[in-house]
Design an enzyme around this catalytic site. Structure first.
Site, PDB file in Angstrom:
ATOM      1  N   PRO A 187       0.383  -1.051  -0.340  1.00  0.00           N
ATOM      2  CA  PRO A 187       0.038   0.058  -0.650  1.00  0.00           C
ATOM      3  C   PRO A 187       0.908   1.198   0.168  1.00  0.00           C
ATOM      4  O   PRO A 187       1.351   1.002   0.717  1.00  0.00           O
ATOM      5  CB  PRO A 187      -0.702  -0.509   1.363  1.00  0.00           C
ATOM      6  CG  PRO A 187       0.661  -0.930   1.962  1.00  0.00           C
ATOM      7  CD  PRO A 187       0.659  -1.925   1.502  1.00  0.00           C
ATOM      8  N   MET A 188       0.743   1.908  -1.232  1.00  0.00           N
ATOM      9  CA  MET A 188       1.796   3.630  -0.898  1.00  0.00           C
ATOM     10  C   MET A 188       0.873   4.131  -1.329  1.00  0.00           C
ATOM     11  O   MET A 188       0.221   4.393  -2.480  1.00  0.00           O
ATOM     12  CB  MET A 188       2.417   2.797  -1.925  1.00  0.00           C
ATOM     13  CG  MET A 188       3.493   2.014  -1.754  1.00  0.00           C
ATOM     14  SD  MET A 188       4.671   1.697  -3.542  1.00  0.00           S
ATOM     15  CE  MET A 188       3.714   0.587  -4.733  1.00  0.00           C
ATOM     16  N   CYS A 240       3.265   3.329   8.487  1.00  0.00           N
ATOM     17  CA  CYS A 240       3.378   4.476   8.594  1.00  0.00           C
ATOM     18  C   CYS A 240       4.596   5.876   9.488  1.00  0.00           C
ATOM     19  O   CYS A 240       3.711   6.118  10.824  1.00  0.00           O
ATOM     20  CB  CYS A 240       2.210   4.823   7.655  1.00  0.00           C
ATOM     21  SG  CYS A 240       2.733   6.707   6.964  1.00  0.00           S
ATOM     22  N   ASN A 261       9.011  -6.824   3.534  1.00  0.00           N
ATOM     23  CA  ASN A 261       8.849  -5.781   2.127  1.00  0.00           C
ATOM     24  C   ASN A 261      10.271  -5.025   3.020  1.00  0.00           C
ATOM     25  O   ASN A 261      10.741  -5.159   4.272  1.00  0.00           O
ATOM     26  CB  ASN A 261       7.381  -5.011   3.225  1.00  0.00           C
ATOM     27  CG  ASN A 261       7.284  -3.416   2.200  1.00  0.00           C
ATOM     28  OD1 ASN A 261       6.792  -2.658   3.465  1.00  0.00           O
ATOM     29  ND2 ASN A 261       7.835  -3.363   0.580  1.00  0.00           N
ATOM     30  N   GLY A 262      10.361  -4.009   1.545  1.00  0.00           N
ATOM     31  CA  GLY A 262      11.956  -3.227   1.398  1.00  0.00           C
ATOM     32  C   GLY A 262      12.672  -3.783   1.546  1.00  0.00           C
ATOM     33  O   GLY A 262      13.585  -4.490   1.462  1.00  0.00           O
TER      34      GLY A 262
END
Length: 342
Positions: A26-27, A109, A220-221
């Site tokens: 999600p961005m 976030c 993720n990352g």
């Protein structure tokens, strides 16, 4: 992970389970409904995520806009922001009614706005509250509830604390954990810097999976190549692409193709497959520029790629711009590539 149990979602259950291997993060400002339509064409087997939407916006806001999607974007997860269990539960019920296949709680976030609202990465410091939120969401619907988190906040360097955070969320009802394998620095780094400066520690995600083999873990990352994606898939259940999927979307396609055993399709063919969607949305009044901004990276690193971006980005902003602009960009790109080859 067995996927959804609600009969409403049974038709998606197999695809939902298989999609664990590859997903798109999600961005904010990027993974809107138009972006997801393109990504679904690129990666039929991947799991897609919405932009983060605050639970109260889902309850009180314009749901037709905030929860917009097409049926074939499934398997699709709605990412929620918030820290009030009752509000998150109500938003989860609404998400289920709108046909989402997963509800993901944002605990990663690092933006100032998110911190001020007491959600996002700062929730890593409140594991009991996260557990209460997850429990409320899980009780509100049969759609799977998942958590996306960091390794810690600021200079946290305690794997045990991270593992306990995860265990609390899982005990409360989380069916999967997405690990953005860096800390979130809430003091001194911008959200952009938080995506690059804190060091990656894939070993924490690997250890988490080893110690909890039944728990689905998605990493993720920094996943920016097919080789790295497959290297990490030897240690975790799935990989989640973020900026790489947006800036170099053909990478998303090639990874999905490799996972399914299919041959990659040419870039131009993939783009032209988007035409029916583009023209249908334009007929509803959506401007071309709002859709094609998500396809500007399709020829990343290719001869003619810069010209493609230039023709498409400049032409899409002109009055009356339509699909012909996309064809002009493709023609210019093909001509440039031919000259390069010669």
């Amino acid at each position: 992970m067995t996927g959804p149990t609600n009969p409403t979602y049974d038709a998606h259950a197999d695809a939902y389970a298989a999609s664990l291997r590859l997903s798109v993060a999600p961005m904010m400002d990027w993974t809107d409904e138009h972006c997801r339509e393109f990504h679904r064409l690129l990666a039929p087997g991947a799991r897609l995520y919405t932009e983060m939407v605050h639970a109260k916006a889902v309850i009180h806001g314009d749901r037709a806009r905030l929860l917009a999607k097409t049926p074939h974007q499934s398997p699709l997860a709605l990412q929620l922001g918030g820290s009030e269990p009752d509000a998150l539960a109500q938003a989860a019920r609404i998400a289920a009614d709108h046909g989402f296949d997963e509800i993901n709680l944002n605990c990663g976030c690092p933006s100032d706005r998110v911190q001020a609202g007491r959600f996002g990465a700062c929730l890593m410091r409140e594991p009991a509250l996260v557990a209460d939120c997850v429990a409320a969401m899980a009780a509100a619907s049969e759609v799977p509830v998942t958590v996306k988190c960091r390794l810690g906040v600021d200079d946290d360097d305690d794997y045990g604390a991270f593992a306990r955070f995860v265990d609390g969320a899982v005990a409360a009802g989380a069916s999967m954990i997405v690990v953005h394998a860096r800390n979130a620095w809430l003091n001194g780094l911008s959200p952009k810097e938080n995506r690059d400066i804190p060091p990656l520690r894939y070993d924490w995600a690997h250890r988490l999976k080893r110690e909890r083999p039944a728990l689905p873990i998605v990493l993720n990352g920094g996943i920016a190549s097919q080789a790295l994606a497959f290297k990490q898939l030897a240690h975790v259940d799935g990989v989640m692409l973020g900026r790489a999927a947006y800036h170099d979307p053909y990478l998303l396609h090639t990874i999905d193709a490799a996972l399914s055993g299919a041959a990659p399709r040419p870039r131009a063919d993939l783009l032209r497959a988007l035409r029916p969607y583009v023209e249908a949305r334009m007929a509803e009044g959506v401007a071309l520029k709002h859709i094609v901004r998500h396809v500007l990276g399709l020829f990343h690193g290719q001869p003619g790629g810069r010209l493609y971006r230039q023709v498409l980005s400049e032409g899409a902003h002109l009055p009356g711009a339509d699909w012909a602009v996309v064809e002009q960009a493709l023609t210019a790109t093909e001509a440039s590539a031919a000259r390069h080859a010669a």
